[in-house]
Design a protein around this motif. Structure first.
Motif, PDB file in Angstrom:
ATOM      1  N   ASN B 140       0.783  -1.234   0.000  1.00  0.00           N
ATOM      2  CA  ASN B 140       0.000   0.000   0.000  1.00  0.00           C
ATOM      3  C   ASN B 140       0.812   1.280   0.000  1.00  0.00           C
ATOM      4  N   THR B 141       2.116   1.150   0.176  1.00  0.00           N
ATOM      5  CA  THR B 141       2.899   2.387   0.206  1.00  0.00           C
ATOM      6  C   THR B 141       3.237   2.826  -1.213  1.00  0.00           C
ATOM      7  N   SER B 142       3.708   4.056  -1.345  1.00  0.00           N
ATOM      8  CA  SER B 142       4.055   4.570  -2.668  1.00  0.00           C
ATOM      9  C   SER B 142       5.283   3.845  -3.186  1.00  0.00           C
ATOM     10  N   THR B 143       5.127   3.256  -4.352  1.00  0.00           N
ATOM     11  CA  THR B 143       6.223   2.437  -4.874  1.00  0.00           C
ATOM     12  C   THR B 143       7.391   3.278  -5.380  1.00  0.00           C
ATOM     13  N   ILE B 144       7.180   4.576  -5.475  1.00  0.00           N
ATOM     14  CA  ILE B 144       8.294   5.443  -5.892  1.00  0.00           C
ATOM     15  C   ILE B 144       8.863   6.201  -4.694  1.00  0.00           C
ATOM     16  N   THR B 145       7.998   6.914  -3.949  1.00  0.00           N
ATOM     17  CA  THR B 145       8.536   7.764  -2.882  1.00  0.00           C
ATOM     18  C   THR B 145       9.053   6.949  -1.699  1.00  0.00           C
ATOM     19  N   ASP B 146       8.478   5.778  -1.444  1.00  0.00           N
ATOM     20  CA  ASP B 146       8.835   5.015  -0.241  1.00  0.00           C
ATOM     21  C   ASP B 146       9.612   3.738  -0.570  1.00  0.00           C
ATOM     22  N   ALA B 147      10.329   3.771  -1.686  1.00  0.00           N
ATOM     23  CA  ALA B 147      11.080   2.570  -2.088  1.00  0.00           C
ATOM     24  C   ALA B 147      12.058   2.075  -1.011  1.00  0.00           C
ATOM     25  N   PRO B 148      12.719   2.944  -0.252  1.00  0.00           N
ATOM     26  CA  PRO B 148      13.644   2.422   0.782  1.00  0.00           C
ATOM     27  C   PRO B 148      12.928   1.585   1.848  1.00  0.00           C
ATOM     28  N   THR B 149      11.723   2.018   2.274  1.00  0.00           N
ATOM     29  CA  THR B 149      10.982   1.212   3.255  1.00  0.00           C
ATOM     30  C   THR B 149      10.602  -0.125   2.630  1.00  0.00           C
ATOM     31  N   MET B 150      10.186  -0.082   1.372  1.00  0.00           N
ATOM     32  CA  MET B 150       9.792  -1.329   0.701  1.00  0.00           C
ATOM     33  C   MET B 150      10.951  -2.325   0.645  1.00  0.00           C
ATOM     34  N   ARG B 151      12.148  -1.797   0.397  1.00  0.00           N
ATOM     35  CA  ARG B 151      13.309  -2.702   0.312  1.00  0.00           C
ATOM     36  C   ARG B 151      13.533  -3.394   1.660  1.00  0.00           C
ATOM     37  N   SER B 152      13.457  -2.605   2.727  1.00  0.00           N
ATOM     38  CA  SER B 152      13.637  -3.200   4.057  1.00  0.00           C
ATOM     39  C   SER B 152      12.505  -4.179   4.374  1.00  0.00           C
ATOM     40  N   LEU B 153      11.283  -3.823   3.986  1.00  0.00           N
ATOM     41  CA  LEU B 153      10.156  -4.735   4.227  1.00  0.00           C
ATOM     42  C   LEU B 153      10.380  -6.069   3.524  1.00  0.00           C
ATOM     43  N   ARG B 154      10.902  -6.009   2.307  1.00  0.00           N
ATOM     44  CA  ARG B 154      11.124  -7.258   1.566  1.00  0.00           C
ATOM     45  C   ARG B 154      12.201  -8.117   2.245  1.00  0.00           C
ATOM     46  N   PHE B 155      13.279  -7.463   2.697  1.00  0.00           N
ATOM     47  CA  PHE B 155      14.317  -8.216   3.425  1.00  0.00           C
ATOM     48  C   PHE B 155      13.709  -8.870   4.664  1.00  0.00           C
ATOM     49  N   ALA B 156      12.955  -8.065   5.406  1.00  0.00           N
ATOM     50  CA  ALA B 156      12.379  -8.578   6.658  1.00  0.00           C
ATOM     51  C   ALA B 156      11.398  -9.713   6.363  1.00  0.00           C
ATOM     52  N   LEU B 157      10.561  -9.514   5.348  1.00  0.00           N
ATOM     53  CA  LEU B 157       9.573 -10.550   5.023  1.00  0.00           C
ATOM     54  C   LEU B 157      10.238 -11.867   4.609  1.00  0.00           C
ATOM     55  N   GLY B 158      11.340 -11.761   3.884  1.00  0.00           N
ATOM     56  CA  GLY B 158      12.059 -12.982   3.505  1.00  0.00           C
ATOM     57  C   GLY B 158      12.459 -13.776   4.741  1.00  0.00           C
ATOM     58  N   ASP B 159      12.999 -13.060   5.725  1.00  0.00           N
ATOM     59  CA  ASP B 159      13.384 -13.722   6.983  1.00  0.00           C
ATOM     60  C   ASP B 159      12.154 -14.256   7.717  1.00  0.00           C
ATOM     61  N   GLU B 160      11.096 -13.464   7.740  1.00  0.00           N
ATOM     62  CA  GLU B 160       9.906 -13.862   8.512  1.00  0.00           C
ATOM     63  C   GLU B 160       9.323 -15.166   7.952  1.00  0.00           C
ATOM     64  N   PHE B 161       9.254 -15.245   6.637  1.00  0.00           N
ATOM     65  CA  PHE B 161       8.701 -16.475   6.046  1.00  0.00           C
ATOM     66  C   PHE B 161       9.588 -17.686   6.371  1.00  0.00           C
TER      67      PHE B 161
END
Lengths: 273, 220
Positions: B140-161
């Motif tokens: 739901n976040t902005s895929t352009i303005t908030d790309a740094p948060t998205m990158r961290s979310l993806r790293f974290a989600l990989g670990d969480e799964f």
């Protein structure tokens, strides 16, 4: 969950047998005495009982790694983030969490190596001396005792085992010890860096921490088991210790403590003979 | 090769990223602060539990997972100043008192006979809720303005799964009879009830809202 878990509450499965420090040091067959052992003290492939001594040492490494993991984990839990004397910086906790992962891998490595050497888990007794140093309520004393004294000892042990692997023609042992040695240098450096950073403006606390380290270092010189002599079972690894933040004078001091511990052990044995 | 001087669109035909997002800077910082708080509480608890768990395989996995959550906390700590929060401690807080009660329940099991409760609280309740909240944020976040948060979310989600699967398999290996099934279910229900009261790891709205506005609300 409470803060500061006492050593007697360390959780183990039914395979493990615990031995008190008193019993260990009074065991004339062990490191504190030499009467039960024949041949040179140094662990070499052609030394008498070398396979069994190597297996015992590897099992000792394994239980030491478990306790190092437990100690680092408790440091994550026992202290809040803050500037107080009983608190720690956020980054220190992150370092301890990283150490948890490293120690968990070391457990895995030493389990695999022990299996390869024909050892069953729990075949040798465990004493909780490493974890006891990790129960100090002052986080800096704890870190100095564990990360500089005990992890420093680990540098010496891994370097010795790496050399043993080389001389025994065991490339897997040499490979694994080399990797673990790299991690231990990192852990000792963490201890050196945090000690200097946190006690920068508190010389009294720094001295207390270093004194605690001396006590632990002397205790774990294992009756002269560690030293710089050619026949020392565990060789003091000067180069790696200096990489980890020890000064030459600090390594000299550990060398002197080891000699002293050896002389005291011999005197104790002579008195008991 | 194509003519390097020929004008090309800034966004390639396959790049469908868009500007709008559900969260402004302030709301993103609020969420990130809650994420950091929960990751810290989690890595501290996993580290503390290592010494209390007799099962060797569980002990070693907790030590490994402890670091991953510490690393997530570090990622969020680094992100906060980039979201204009220079005093990172100010936003490193739980979303509400109910969430504190939830985390207290998660970290309450201590004895060597409570490995099942320790794992159930973390791997059947907390981590699934973290995955849900992180996924909602990512989607739901902005895929352009908030790309740094998205990158961290993806790293974290990989670990969480990965850790979720690890934890679930450990739980399944510990449940050997009906009594264990009940123990696990009871603790899960208790923890789930508490996190429902909290509204999730970032409080109410952790995974958005599925309420459809009534006609009156639409016309008002």
């Amino acid at each position: 969950m409470k803060k500061i878990l006492p050593p007697e509450e360390l959780a183990r499965d039914a395979r493990f047998v615990r031995l008190s420090m008193e019993d260990r040091f009074n065991d004339r067959r062990g490191a504190g005495g030499t009467s039960g052992r024949t041949g040179p003290m140094k662990l070499t492939p052609d030394a008498p009982q070398a396979p069994d001594r190597a297996r015992a040492l590897m099992h000792g490494i394994f239980v030491g790694e478990i306790q190092a993991l437990e100690g680092a984990g408790r440091t994550c839990w026992d202290f809040e983030v803050g500037p107080g004397a009983d608190e720690v910086p956020f980054a220190l906790k992150l370092d301890m969490a990283r150490q948890c992962w490293d120690e968990a891998r070391h457990c895995e490595i030493s389990i695999k190596l022990s299996d390869w050497m024909g050892t069953e888990l729990g075949e040798f007794a465990e004493s909780t001396f490493l974890y006891e140093a990790a129960c100090n309520p002052d986080p800096i004393l704890r870190l100095t005792g564990v990360n500089r004294a005990l992890e420093g000892l680990a540098i010496d042990v891994f370097n010795t085992m790496r050399e043993f692997g080389q001389s025994a023609g065991d490339p897997v042992l040499e490979f694994c010890e080399d990797w673990m040695l790299a991690d231990e240098v990192t852990h000792v450096k963490m201890g050196s860096d945090w000690l200097r950073r946190i006690t920068e403006n508190d010389p009294d606390r720094r001295e207390r921490a270093l004194e605690f380290q001396r006590i632990v270092d002397k205790l774990f010189s294992l009756g002269g088991f560690r030293g710089e002599g050619d026949d020392s079972p565990i060789r003091l690894a000067r180069r790696f210790r200096e990489m980890a933040g020890f000064t030459t004078e600090e390594v000299d001091e550990i060398s002197d403590l080891s000699k002293q511990a050896g002389e005291e052990a011999r005197a104790r044995l002579a008195a008991n003979a | 090769m194509a003519d390097p001087k020929k004008p090309r669109p800034a966004f390639a035909p396959w790049d469908r990223r868009e500007l709008p997002g559900a969260f402004d800077v302030e709301e993103t910082a609020r969420r990130v602060g809650h994420y950091k708080w929960v990751e810290m509480r989690l890595f501290e608890a996993l580290g503390g539990w290592v010494a209390t768990v007799p099962e060797l395989d569980v002990k070693l996995r907790l030590g490994t997972h402890c670091y991953k959550h510490a690393w997530h906390a570090e990622l969020w700590n680094k992100r906060l100043p980039e979201l204009r929060e220079m005093n990172t401690e100010r936003l490193t807080v739980p979303p509400n008192d109910e969430f504190v009660a939830f985390m207290d329940a998660i970290t309450e099991p201590e004895g060597p006979g409570q490995t099942l409760e320790k794992l159930v609280g973390v791997y059947r309740v907390l981590i699934p809720h973290k995955i849900a909240a992180y996924t909602y944020h990512l989607n739901n976040t902005s895929t352009i303005t908030d790309a740094p948060t998205m990158r961290s979310l993806r790293f974290a989600l990989g670990d969480e799964f990965d850790d979720w699967r690890d934890g679930e398999m450990l739980i399944q290996s510990l449940i050997v009879n009906e009594e264990d099934v009940q123990r696990a279910a009871t603790h899960q229900a208790r923890c789930e009830g508490l996190i429902v009261k909290a509204g999730g790891i970032a409080g109410p709205g952790s995974i958005g809202s599925v309420d459809v506005p009534t006609p009156q609300e639409v016309t008002a």
